[in-house]
Design a protein around this motif. Structure first.
Motif, PDB file in Angstrom:
ATOM      1  N   LEU A   5       0.994  -1.036  -0.070  1.00  0.00           N
ATOM      2  CA  LEU A   5       0.074  -0.181   0.401  1.00  0.00           C
ATOM      3  C   LEU A   5       0.834   1.277   0.169  1.00  0.00           C
ATOM      4  O   LEU A   5       1.945   1.250   0.519  1.00  0.00           O
ATOM      5  CB  LEU A   5      -0.948  -0.214   1.384  1.00  0.00           C
ATOM      6  CG  LEU A   5      -1.766  -1.111   0.821  1.00  0.00           C
ATOM      7  CD1 LEU A   5      -2.624  -0.725   2.807  1.00  0.00           C
ATOM      8  CD2 LEU A   5      -3.055  -1.210  -0.199  1.00  0.00           C
ATOM      9  N   THR A   6      -0.095   3.024  -0.731  1.00  0.00           N
ATOM     10  CA  THR A   6       1.168   3.838  -0.763  1.00  0.00           C
ATOM     11  C   THR A   6       0.980   4.401   0.250  1.00  0.00           C
ATOM     12  O   THR A   6       0.117   3.817   0.938  1.00  0.00           O
ATOM     13  CB  THR A   6       0.949   4.302  -1.713  1.00  0.00           C
ATOM     14  OG1 THR A   6      -0.539   4.554  -1.564  1.00  0.00           O
ATOM     15  CG2 THR A   6       0.403   3.785  -3.500  1.00  0.00           C
ATOM     16  N   PRO A  32       8.079   2.421   7.025  1.00  0.00           N
ATOM     17  CA  PRO A  32       7.076   1.311   5.640  1.00  0.00           C
ATOM     18  C   PRO A  32       7.910  -0.250   5.456  1.00  0.00           C
ATOM     19  O   PRO A  32       9.347  -0.334   6.069  1.00  0.00           O
ATOM     20  CB  PRO A  32       7.661   2.030   5.022  1.00  0.00           C
ATOM     21  CG  PRO A  32       8.242   2.981   4.813  1.00  0.00           C
ATOM     22  CD  PRO A  32       8.452   3.094   6.160  1.00  0.00           C
ATOM     23  N   ASN A  33       7.328  -1.252   5.269  1.00  0.00           N
ATOM     24  CA  ASN A  33       7.316  -2.052   4.498  1.00  0.00           C
ATOM     25  C   ASN A  33       8.366  -2.127   3.483  1.00  0.00           C
ATOM     26  O   ASN A  33      10.236  -2.846   3.839  1.00  0.00           O
ATOM     27  CB  ASN A  33       6.835  -3.766   4.370  1.00  0.00           C
ATOM     28  CG  ASN A  33       7.563  -5.370   3.906  1.00  0.00           C
ATOM     29  OD1 ASN A  33       7.784  -5.137   3.026  1.00  0.00           O
ATOM     30  ND2 ASN A  33       7.250  -5.710   5.141  1.00  0.00           N
ATOM     31  N   TYR A  44       3.637   0.371   2.267  1.00  0.00           N
ATOM     32  CA  TYR A  44       3.133  -0.672   3.672  1.00  0.00           C
ATOM     33  C   TYR A  44       2.506  -2.163   3.557  1.00  0.00           C
ATOM     34  O   TYR A  44       1.811  -2.081   2.008  1.00  0.00           O
ATOM     35  CB  TYR A  44       2.376   0.001   4.285  1.00  0.00           C
ATOM     36  CG  TYR A  44       3.280   1.508   4.853  1.00  0.00           C
ATOM     37  CD1 TYR A  44       3.924   1.321   6.547  1.00  0.00           C
ATOM     38  CD2 TYR A  44       3.301   2.531   4.783  1.00  0.00           C
ATOM     39  CE1 TYR A  44       4.418   2.778   6.723  1.00  0.00           C
ATOM     40  CE2 TYR A  44       3.866   4.136   4.731  1.00  0.00           C
ATOM     41  CZ  TYR A  44       4.169   4.030   5.846  1.00  0.00           C
ATOM     42  OH  TYR A  44       4.527   5.089   6.116  1.00  0.00           O
ATOM     43  N   THR A  45       2.464  -2.779   4.135  1.00  0.00           N
ATOM     44  CA  THR A  45       1.819  -4.038   4.042  1.00  0.00           C
ATOM     45  C   THR A  45       0.466  -3.816   5.049  1.00  0.00           C
ATOM     46  O   THR A  45       0.095  -2.947   6.119  1.00  0.00           O
ATOM     47  CB  THR A  45       2.485  -5.464   4.577  1.00  0.00           C
ATOM     48  OG1 THR A  45       2.772  -5.097   5.532  1.00  0.00           O
ATOM     49  CG2 THR A  45       3.695  -5.784   3.663  1.00  0.00           C
ATOM     50  N   ILE A  50      -1.501  -4.222  12.471  1.00  0.00           N
ATOM     51  CA  ILE A  50      -1.115  -4.584  14.232  1.00  0.00           C
ATOM     52  C   ILE A  50      -0.425  -3.882  15.142  1.00  0.00           C
ATOM     53  O   ILE A  50      -0.508  -3.741  16.131  1.00  0.00           O
ATOM     54  CB  ILE A  50      -0.100  -5.880  13.992  1.00  0.00           C
ATOM     55  CG1 ILE A  50      -1.391  -6.522  13.223  1.00  0.00           C
ATOM     56  CG2 ILE A  50      -0.573  -6.458  15.592  1.00  0.00           C
ATOM     57  CD1 ILE A  50      -1.057  -8.475  13.020  1.00  0.00           C
ATOM     58  N   THR A  51       1.216  -3.104  14.274  1.00  0.00           N
ATOM     59  CA  THR A  51       2.153  -2.610  14.784  1.00  0.00           C
ATOM     60  C   THR A  51       1.182  -0.911  14.923  1.00  0.00           C
ATOM     61  O   THR A  51       1.335   0.070  16.197  1.00  0.00           O
ATOM     62  CB  THR A  51       3.463  -2.679  14.354  1.00  0.00           C
ATOM     63  OG1 THR A  51       3.787  -3.508  14.050  1.00  0.00           O
ATOM     64  CG2 THR A  51       4.627  -1.217  15.473  1.00  0.00           C
ATOM     65  N   VAL A  52       0.559  -0.169  13.639  1.00  0.00           N
ATOM     66  CA  VAL A  52       0.274   0.721  13.955  1.00  0.00           C
ATOM     67  C   VAL A  52      -0.975   1.220  15.574  1.00  0.00           C
ATOM     68  O   VAL A  52      -0.794   1.880  16.207  1.00  0.00           O
ATOM     69  CB  VAL A  52      -0.412   0.693  12.361  1.00  0.00           C
ATOM     70  CG1 VAL A  52      -1.544   2.132  13.204  1.00  0.00           C
ATOM     71  CG2 VAL A  52       0.653   1.323  11.727  1.00  0.00           C
TER      72      VAL A  52
END
Length: 291
Positions: A5-6, A32-33, A44-45, A50-52
């Protein structure tokens, strides 16, 4: 769902502003991933939500970002319990302080609003203030020039030690001693402070020298009982009672009343709301009954 994802898409997906995501990346809190090496775009994935969520929950509880960063990769139930227990203690202290502040605000507002009401005048029937009234209604007109009997609610307070006056001392010297002893008495001096005479006789004999001081702290163990009180008002600086004591005694005789217990002096207007100390407004009250 897309694998990557952007930052715009992830912002919409997570509810976190793009500027916040960029800042988190800069401070190495949440990155970002993958970052495109050609244009440096962040990707990002979906799983990173979850971390957010972890960061967002702790951030909403006002944990510093540095603390959150230190827990991101080592969070366990035990670690989080310790962290949240510390926050719980901190919040308990803040809530105690807020409750005390609210109580002080309430006490101050009650006195000042009553002073304003007196300035405008109001009507009381059987000692109880009428909220809506006309000049033709039964009852008595009450203002700061009047002496009258009014209903008073129960009040809790903290009573100071007996005052001792040296030969040339006025109220100010024992008052400062009361202030110095406040921590020992657990008195919060931000509450309204009043003067206390053991009885009307003592008040009349030396109205400018209270025998004690008291604080309207609702955590106190003393109570002014509810009931009928002879009430008078006086403008002027602390201790300036003028002819009010004699006027109160005359009112008692004319109306066949007898007094019970202490005389309370409370300032509705003081330095909190007045710059001119000659306009301070004191309320003097003592419990009464018919002979």
């Amino acid at each position: 769902m897309k694998r990557f994802l952007t930052i715009k898409e992830f912002s919409h997906f997570s509810g976190i502003e793009q500027t916040t995501l960029r800042y988190w990346d800069e401070i190495e809190l949440f990155s970002p991933n993958w970052r495109n090496p050609e244009n440096n775009y962040r990707y990002y994935t979906p799983e990173q939500i979850i971390t957010v969520k972890f960061i967002s929950v702790l951030s909403s509880l006002n944990f510093p970002l540095k603390t959150i960063s230190g827990m991101t990769d080592i969070r366990t139930p035990e670690n989080i319990v310790r962290l949240i227990e510390e926050k719980e203690k901190e919040l308990d202290m803040e809530m105690t302080k807020l409750r005390e502040c609210y109580s002080i605000v309430h006490a101050r507002l009650e006195l000042i609003r009553y002073g304003i009401r007196l300035s405008n005048g109001y009507k009381a029937l059987n000692g109880v203030r009428l909220d809506n009234w006309t000049d033709g209604d039964e009852g008595i007109n009450v203002d700061e020039t009047k002496i009258c009997v009014l209903k008073r609610d129960e009040k809790t307070y903290i009573l100071g030690e007996p005052n001792e006056y040296a030969e040339d001392e006025e109220w100010y010297d024992p008052f400062m001693r009361f202030c110095h002893s406040a921590p020992e008495l657990r008195v919060n001096l931000h509450y309204p402070i009043g003067g206390y005479h053991e009885c009307l006789h003592d008040f009349i004999n030396d109205p400018g020298k209270p025998q004690r001081f008291f604080s309207l702290d609702p955590t106190g163990n003393r109570k002014r009982t509810a009931g009928d009180y002879l009430v008078g008002f006086k403008r002027g600086y602390y201790g300036d009672m003028g002819d009010l004591p004699e006027r109160m005694r005359a009112y008692l005789q004319e109306n066949s009343l007898k007094t019970h217990g202490p005389v309370y002096i409370l300032y509705l207007y003081d330095e909190i709301c007045m710059t001119d100390r000659s306009n301070y407004l004191a309320q003097i009250s003592v419990a009464v009954s018919h002979k």
